[in-house]
Design a protein around this motif. Structure first.
Motif, PDB file in Angstrom:
ATOM      1  N   SER A 150       0.855  -1.405   0.086  1.00 49.05           N
ATOM      2  CA  SER A 150      -0.182  -0.325  -0.165  1.00 49.05           C
ATOM      3  C   SER A 150       0.715   0.861  -0.101  1.00 49.05           C
ATOM      4  O   SER A 150       2.115   1.487   0.305  1.00 49.05           O
ATOM      5  N   ASN A 151       0.178   2.311  -0.322  1.00 40.61           N
ATOM      6  CA  ASN A 151       0.776   3.256  -0.570  1.00 40.61           C
ATOM      7  C   ASN A 151       2.628   3.816  -1.304  1.00 40.61           C
ATOM      8  O   ASN A 151       3.110   4.000  -0.359  1.00 40.61           O
ATOM      9  N   ASN A 152       1.632   2.963  -2.372  1.00 42.19           N
ATOM     10  CA  ASN A 152       3.334   3.447  -3.104  1.00 42.19           C
ATOM     11  C   ASN A 152       3.291   4.186  -4.393  1.00 42.19           C
ATOM     12  O   ASN A 152       1.907   4.860  -4.878  1.00 42.19           O
ATOM     13  N   LEU A 153       3.714   3.782  -5.405  1.00 48.75           N
ATOM     14  CA  LEU A 153       3.688   3.733  -6.629  1.00 48.75           C
ATOM     15  C   LEU A 153       3.231   3.467  -7.706  1.00 48.75           C
ATOM     16  O   LEU A 153       3.643   2.970  -8.917  1.00 48.75           O
ATOM     17  N   ILE A 154       2.285   1.975  -7.331  1.00 52.22           N
ATOM     18  CA  ILE A 154       2.208   0.730  -8.038  1.00 52.22           C
ATOM     19  C   ILE A 154       1.712   1.552  -9.478  1.00 52.22           C
ATOM     20  O   ILE A 154      -0.072   1.539  -9.109  1.00 52.22           O
ATOM     21  N   ASN A 155       1.853   2.041 -10.377  1.00 55.54           N
ATOM     22  CA  ASN A 155       0.496   2.197 -11.624  1.00 55.54           C
ATOM     23  C   ASN A 155      -0.182   0.634 -11.799  1.00 55.54           C
ATOM     24  O   ASN A 155       0.375  -0.856 -11.948  1.00 55.54           O
ATOM     25  N   GLY A 156      -1.186   1.073 -13.504  1.00 57.52           N
ATOM     26  CA  GLY A 156      -1.691   0.051 -13.985  1.00 57.52           C
ATOM     27  C   GLY A 156      -0.078  -0.601 -15.035  1.00 57.52           C
ATOM     28  O   GLY A 156      -0.611  -2.025 -14.653  1.00 57.52           O
ATOM     29  N   PRO A 157       0.127  -0.320 -15.333  1.00 57.27           N
ATOM     30  CA  PRO A 157       1.605  -1.392 -16.287  1.00 57.27           C
ATOM     31  C   PRO A 157       2.411  -1.878 -14.998  1.00 57.27           C
ATOM     32  O   PRO A 157       2.775  -2.748 -16.018  1.00 57.27           O
ATOM     33  N   GLY A 158       2.409  -1.492 -13.996  1.00 57.39           N
ATOM     34  CA  GLY A 158       3.373  -2.132 -12.861  1.00 57.39           C
ATOM     35  C   GLY A 158       1.907  -3.142 -12.772  1.00 57.39           C
ATOM     36  O   GLY A 158       3.017  -3.943 -12.367  1.00 57.39           O
ATOM     37  N   LEU A 159       1.226  -2.658 -12.409  1.00 54.52           N
ATOM     38  CA  LEU A 159       0.358  -4.129 -11.502  1.00 54.52           C
ATOM     39  C   LEU A 159      -0.096  -4.712 -12.597  1.00 54.52           C
ATOM     40  O   LEU A 159       0.545  -6.281 -12.909  1.00 54.52           O
ATOM     41  N   ARG A 160       0.109  -4.639 -14.146  1.00 57.90           N
ATOM     42  CA  ARG A 160       0.088  -5.618 -15.175  1.00 57.90           C
ATOM     43  C   ARG A 160       1.993  -6.134 -15.369  1.00 57.90           C
ATOM     44  O   ARG A 160       1.329  -7.934 -16.114  1.00 57.90           O
ATOM     45  N   GLU A 161       2.800  -6.225 -14.498  1.00 53.02           N
ATOM     46  CA  GLU A 161       3.933  -6.776 -15.255  1.00 53.02           C
ATOM     47  C   GLU A 161       4.028  -7.254 -13.944  1.00 53.02           C
ATOM     48  O   GLU A 161       4.117  -8.569 -14.551  1.00 53.02           O
ATOM     49  N   LEU A 162       3.492  -7.006 -12.960  1.00 49.88           N
ATOM     50  CA  LEU A 162       4.278  -7.873 -11.513  1.00 49.88           C
ATOM     51  C   LEU A 162       2.562  -9.195 -12.050  1.00 49.88           C
ATOM     52  O   LEU A 162       2.971 -10.962 -12.000  1.00 49.88           O
ATOM     53  N   ILE A 163       1.520  -9.266 -12.651  1.00 51.65           N
ATOM     54  CA  ILE A 163       0.308  -9.813 -13.171  1.00 51.65           C
ATOM     55  C   ILE A 163       1.063 -11.223 -14.512  1.00 51.65           C
ATOM     56  O   ILE A 163       1.157 -12.423 -13.921  1.00 51.65           O
ATOM     57  N   GLU A 164       1.474 -10.722 -15.094  1.00 49.17           N
ATOM     58  CA  GLU A 164       2.305 -11.147 -16.136  1.00 49.17           C
ATOM     59  C   GLU A 164       3.036 -12.033 -16.268  1.00 49.17           C
ATOM     60  O   GLU A 164       3.216 -13.308 -16.453  1.00 49.17           O
ATOM     61  N   GLY A 165       3.905 -11.345 -15.418  1.00 49.78           N
ATOM     62  CA  GLY A 165       5.472 -12.562 -14.732  1.00 49.78           C
ATOM     63  C   GLY A 165       5.194 -13.713 -14.474  1.00 49.78           C
ATOM     64  O   GLY A 165       5.134 -14.966 -13.762  1.00 49.78           O
ATOM     65  N   ALA A 166       3.469 -13.245 -12.583  1.00 46.80           N
ATOM     66  CA  ALA A 166       3.149 -14.226 -11.852  1.00 46.80           C
ATOM     67  C   ALA A 166       2.583 -15.590 -13.057  1.00 46.80           C
ATOM     68  O   ALA A 166       3.060 -16.502 -12.798  1.00 46.80           O
ATOM     69  N   ARG A 167       1.749 -15.259 -13.942  1.00 48.68           N
ATOM     70  CA  ARG A 167       1.286 -15.619 -14.661  1.00 48.68           C
ATOM     71  C   ARG A 167       1.825 -16.468 -15.646  1.00 48.68           C
ATOM     72  O   ARG A 167       1.545 -17.851 -15.993  1.00 48.68           O
ATOM     73  N   HIS A 168       3.172 -16.761 -16.182  1.00 46.57           N
ATOM     74  CA  HIS A 168       4.264 -17.276 -17.116  1.00 46.57           C
ATOM     75  C   HIS A 168       4.834 -17.482 -15.890  1.00 46.57           C
ATOM     76  O   HIS A 168       5.887 -18.397 -16.721  1.00 46.57           O
ATOM     77  N   SER A 169       4.941 -18.255 -14.339  1.00 44.33           N
ATOM     78  CA  SER A 169       6.051 -19.049 -13.838  1.00 44.33           C
ATOM     79  C   SER A 169       6.146 -20.078 -13.648  1.00 44.33           C
ATOM     80  O   SER A 169       4.463 -20.211 -14.040  1.00 44.33           O
ATOM     81  N   THR A 170       6.426 -20.355 -13.725  1.00 42.88           N
ATOM     82  CA  THR A 170       6.843 -22.222 -13.828  1.00 42.88           C
ATOM     83  C   THR A 170       6.453 -22.667 -12.628  1.00 42.88           C
ATOM     84  O   THR A 170       5.365 -24.203 -12.504  1.00 42.88           O
ATOM     85  N   GLN A 171       6.378 -21.734 -11.585  1.00 48.00           N
ATOM     86  CA  GLN A 171       5.661 -22.563  -9.875  1.00 48.00           C
ATOM     87  C   GLN A 171       4.980 -21.763 -10.083  1.00 48.00           C
ATOM     88  O   GLN A 171       4.197 -20.728 -10.076  1.00 48.00           O
ATOM     89  N   PRO A 172       3.694 -22.649  -8.898  1.00 50.55           N
ATOM     90  CA  PRO A 172       2.736 -21.789  -8.269  1.00 50.55           C
ATOM     91  C   PRO A 172       3.027 -20.159  -8.002  1.00 50.55           C
ATOM     92  O   PRO A 172       3.927 -20.178  -6.926  1.00 50.55           O
ATOM     93  N   PRO A 173       2.953 -19.031  -8.322  1.00 48.80           N
ATOM     94  CA  PRO A 173       3.239 -18.210  -7.715  1.00 48.80           C
ATOM     95  C   PRO A 173       3.430 -17.156  -6.308  1.00 48.80           C
ATOM     96  O   PRO A 173       4.480 -17.074  -5.770  1.00 48.80           O
ATOM     97  N   PHE A 174       2.202 -17.602  -6.036  1.00 49.08           N
ATOM     98  CA  PHE A 174       1.558 -17.146  -3.975  1.00 49.08           C
ATOM     99  C   PHE A 174       0.711 -18.490  -3.697  1.00 49.08           C
ATOM    100  O   PHE A 174      -0.825 -17.658  -3.587  1.00 49.08           O
ATOM    101  N   PRO A 175       0.983 -19.428  -3.200  1.00 44.59           N
ATOM    102  CA  PRO A 175       0.624 -20.828  -2.731  1.00 44.59           C
ATOM    103  C   PRO A 175       0.020 -20.349  -1.798  1.00 44.59           C
ATOM    104  O   PRO A 175      -0.765 -20.745  -0.879  1.00 44.59           O
ATOM    105  N   SER A 176       0.607 -19.364  -1.100  1.00 43.50           N
ATOM    106  CA  SER A 176      -0.221 -19.106   0.344  1.00 43.50           C
ATOM    107  C   SER A 176      -0.240 -17.536   0.488  1.00 43.50           C
ATOM    108  O   SER A 176      -0.784 -17.352   1.933  1.00 43.50           O
TER     109      SER A 176
END
Length: 136
Positions: A73-99
């Motif tokens: 929270s309270n950072n400078l994460i914008n739409g492109p930043g969120l998109r980069e985070l999600i795209e990287g997570a989605r293409h990960s070979t392991q479950p990105p956030f299992p817990s």
């Protein structure tokens, strides 16, 4: 900072909230947190996290399988930043956030078109129970 990292090796929580680290301070810190598998809580609220450090954040998060709370929270994460985070997570070979049970993205300029990224994020977090999105 070295003292914080030494304490982190024995603790399951890291709270850097409110420290204006910016990209220059966050990148080496995130790299040093990799493979600290005991880390259950990571609080980076108000650290000036922005797009240039998102790749390092994702690389670190993928090495923390026991992470249950992530506060961005309270950072400078914008739409492109969120998109980069999600795209990287989605293409990960392991479950990105299992817990991950709690994610706070409040007070970030995500933008109105971010709902699609948020939907994908929910798919990457099978046990997520709390998503905080309070606006600016």
């Amino acid at each position: 900072m070295v003292k914080i990292l030494e304490l982190q090796q024995r603790a399951s929580s890291m709270d850097l909230s409110g420290l204006p680290l910016g990209t220059e301070g966050l990148v080496p810190l995130l790299r040093s947190l990799r493979l600290h598998v005991a880390t259950r809580e990571l609080r980076l609220a108000g650290t000036q996290l922005a797009l240039p450090a998102i790749g390092e954040l994702l690389a670190t998060l993928l090495t923390l399988p026991n992470l249950t709370l992530l506060d961005l929270s309270n950072n400078l994460i914008n739409g492109p930043g969120l998109r980069e985070l999600i795209e990287g997570a989605r293409h990960s070979t392991q479950p990105p956030f299992p817990s991950l049970r709690e994610l706070n993205l409040s007070l970030n300029p995500l933008g109105e078109g971010s709902w699609q990224c948020l939907a994908v994020l929910l798919e990457c977090c099978p046990v997520l129970t709390t998503l905080r999105l309070r606006g600016l």
